[in-house]
Design an enzyme around this catalytic site. Structure first.
Site, PDB file in Angstrom:
ATOM      1  N   ARG A  25       0.690  -1.255   0.065  1.00  0.00           N
ATOM      2  CA  ARG A  25      -0.075   0.000  -0.009  1.00  0.00           C
ATOM      3  C   ARG A  25       0.877   1.199   0.003  1.00  0.00           C
ATOM      4  O   ARG A  25       0.971   1.850  -1.219  1.00  0.00           O
ATOM      5  CB  ARG A  25      -0.868   0.192   1.311  1.00  0.00           C
ATOM      6  CG  ARG A  25      -2.105   1.018   1.169  1.00  0.00           C
ATOM      7  CD  ARG A  25      -1.568   2.362   1.361  1.00  0.00           C
ATOM      8  NE  ARG A  25      -1.174   2.474   2.892  1.00  0.00           N
ATOM      9  CZ  ARG A  25      -0.630   3.676   3.444  1.00  0.00           C
ATOM     10  NH1 ARG A  25      -0.644   4.808   2.926  1.00  0.00           N
ATOM     11  NH2 ARG A  25      -0.320   3.584   4.628  1.00  0.00           N
ATOM     12  N   ASP A  26       1.587   1.438   0.974  1.00  0.00           N
ATOM     13  CA  ASP A  26       2.349   2.742   1.100  1.00  0.00           C
ATOM     14  C   ASP A  26       3.537   2.503   0.082  1.00  0.00           C
ATOM     15  O   ASP A  26       3.898   3.646  -0.193  1.00  0.00           O
ATOM     16  CB  ASP A  26       2.615   2.823   2.738  1.00  0.00           C
ATOM     17  CG  ASP A  26       3.297   4.115   2.840  1.00  0.00           C
ATOM     18  OD1 ASP A  26       3.253   5.326   1.963  1.00  0.00           O
ATOM     19  OD2 ASP A  26       3.636   4.692   4.004  1.00  0.00           O
ATOM     20  N   HIS A  70       5.644   3.953  12.759  1.00  0.00           N
ATOM     21  CA  HIS A  70       5.590   3.926  11.198  1.00  0.00           C
ATOM     22  C   HIS A  70       6.510   5.026  10.713  1.00  0.00           C
ATOM     23  O   HIS A  70       6.216   6.362  10.700  1.00  0.00           O
ATOM     24  CB  HIS A  70       4.070   4.307  10.492  1.00  0.00           C
ATOM     25  CG  HIS A  70       4.144   4.316   9.090  1.00  0.00           C
ATOM     26  ND1 HIS A  70       3.279   3.511   8.320  1.00  0.00           N
ATOM     27  CD2 HIS A  70       4.681   4.954   8.191  1.00  0.00           C
ATOM     28  CE1 HIS A  70       3.326   3.691   7.200  1.00  0.00           C
ATOM     29  NE2 HIS A  70       4.376   4.710   6.815  1.00  0.00           N
ATOM     30  N   HIS A 101       9.486   7.157   8.231  1.00  0.00           N
ATOM     31  CA  HIS A 101      10.022   6.977   6.854  1.00  0.00           C
ATOM     32  C   HIS A 101      11.510   7.550   6.963  1.00  0.00           C
ATOM     33  O   HIS A 101      11.982   8.229   8.008  1.00  0.00           O
ATOM     34  CB  HIS A 101       9.171   8.204   6.003  1.00  0.00           C
ATOM     35  CG  HIS A 101       7.784   7.773   5.689  1.00  0.00           C
ATOM     36  ND1 HIS A 101       7.777   7.106   4.401  1.00  0.00           N
ATOM     37  CD2 HIS A 101       6.782   7.700   6.112  1.00  0.00           C
ATOM     38  CE1 HIS A 101       6.419   6.890   4.244  1.00  0.00           C
ATOM     39  NE2 HIS A 101       5.954   7.022   5.337  1.00  0.00           N
ATOM     40  N   CYS A 139       4.345   9.359   1.028  1.00  0.00           N
ATOM     41  CA  CYS A 139       2.963  10.048   1.075  1.00  0.00           C
ATOM     42  C   CYS A 139       2.939  10.952  -0.266  1.00  0.00           C
ATOM     43  O   CYS A 139       3.767  11.937  -0.164  1.00  0.00           O
ATOM     44  CB  CYS A 139       2.553  10.778   2.400  1.00  0.00           C
ATOM     45  SG  CYS A 139       1.037  11.710   2.182  1.00  0.00           S
ATOM     46  N   ASN A 157       9.998   4.192   3.041  1.00  0.00           N
ATOM     47  CA  ASN A 157       9.717   3.763   4.667  1.00  0.00           C
ATOM     48  C   ASN A 157      10.760   2.947   5.201  1.00  0.00           C
ATOM     49  O   ASN A 157      11.866   2.704   4.407  1.00  0.00           O
ATOM     50  CB  ASN A 157       8.373   2.730   4.425  1.00  0.00           C
ATOM     51  CG  ASN A 157       7.079   3.198   4.257  1.00  0.00           C
ATOM     52  OD1 ASN A 157       6.433   3.391   5.020  1.00  0.00           O
ATOM     53  ND2 ASN A 157       6.761   3.291   2.950  1.00  0.00           N
TER      54      ASN A 157
END
Length: 301
Positions: free
Chosen positions: A12-13, A208, A210, A241, A250
């Site tokens: 997803r990300d 989470h 980055h 994002c 990430n």
């Protein structure tokens, strides 16, 4: 660190930032490899508008495949990101195990991401979370841009904690802090997560990070020392994002697993499978990835 739980968000990300649309069949094969490697939570996608995020256009079909009993191992949780009520309806219909939703602590980022202020978005998300929990779904609520914003810079930590308090007061037991812009540093990480522990000792906390400024794994260590046990990472280190100022990848799953295993923990995870997966991802996307271990290999001694 043997009690760390991995939440893989690369599908997803990670993929949401890629121009190339990856076929559903390929995503299914990668998911099967993640399960084989021992990843406990896999985020398959986000329920967003397919025109705005073409990589997520197959999210419903993707989830429907893994909602079938023969494709859903009992020890794996499939999570999905929802941004609004329509997305949540789609997610529940597709049989998503855990609904992930969140609010940005930055009004600027919130407006770019959702078209709402932080306060407006939080009221909406809490109402959604209560409805989802009432229907028996597991809900994780996050605070995005919790450690800084590419547009606004420093974020008031008290603002982050006020959002957390509202989550907790509304019965939300799974909470994540997301370093959307990659601004976090270990001291800040320890302060915020320790403060959350003081506010609500019984909540499950996730992080989470980055890797915008190269501090991802050291921030994970600071989070662990502060009581965090759920870690959201992406194979190959891809992602970012699309609504932040500088989008960076990430924390890389196989790099983080290598770190744990070099420290003597989580030997049960098959990092060789994750490394092969990152290599395959690099081939499919036709580019080098931010991760290190898939290029260098692991050390055996």
């Amino acid at each position: 660190m043997n009690n760390i739980v991995l939440h893989e968000v690369g599908l997803r990300d990670g993929l949401q930032m890629e121009k190339q649309v990856v076929a559903t069949e390929q995503k299914i094969k990668w998911t099967e490899k993640l399960i084989e490697a021992g990843v406990e939570i896999v985020q398959l996608g986000s329920f967003v508008h397919p025109v705005k995020v073409p990589q997520m256009a197959d999210t419903d079909e993707f989830f429907q495949h893994f909602s079938k009993p023969e494709n859903h191992p009992d020890n794996v949780i499939f999570s999905g990101l929802v941004l609004n009520e329509k997305g949540m309806e789609r997610a529940i219909k597709c049989g998503v195990d855990m609904l992930c939703m969140g609010v940005s602590a930055s009004d600027t980022h919130s407006q770019k991401n959702t078209g709402m202020t932080t306060s407006e978005a939080q009221d909406r998300i809490i109402a959604m979370a209560r409805e989802a929990m009432h229907s028996g779904k597991k809900v994780q609520a996050s605070v995005q841009s919790a450690f800084g914003c590419g547009f606004e810079g420093k974020i008031d930590e008290l603002k982050v904690l006020e959002i957390i308090k509202k989550y907790v007061s509304n019965g939300i037991k799974y909470i994540s802090l997301a370093d959307t812009a990659g601004h976090a540093n270990p001291a800040q990480v320890q302060r915020l997560f320790s403060a959350i522990r003081d506010i609500a000792p019984d909540v499950e906390i996730a992080c989470h990070f980055h890797n915008t400024y190269g501090l991802g794994i050291i921030n994970c260590k600071a989070a662990y020392d502060s009581g965090v046990r759920y870690f959201e990472t992406a194979f190959g280190g891809i992602g970012g994002c699309p609504f932040t100022k500088v989008a960076a990848g990430n924390v890389c799953t196989e790099d983080f697993v290598n770190y744990m295993q070099r420290m003597g923990y989580r030997k049960d995870i098959r990092n060789d499978i994750l490394i092969d997966l990152a290599k395959d991802l690099s081939t499919v996307l036709e580019k080098d990835l931010p991760g290190y271990v898939y290029k260098a290999g692991t050390l055996e001694y």
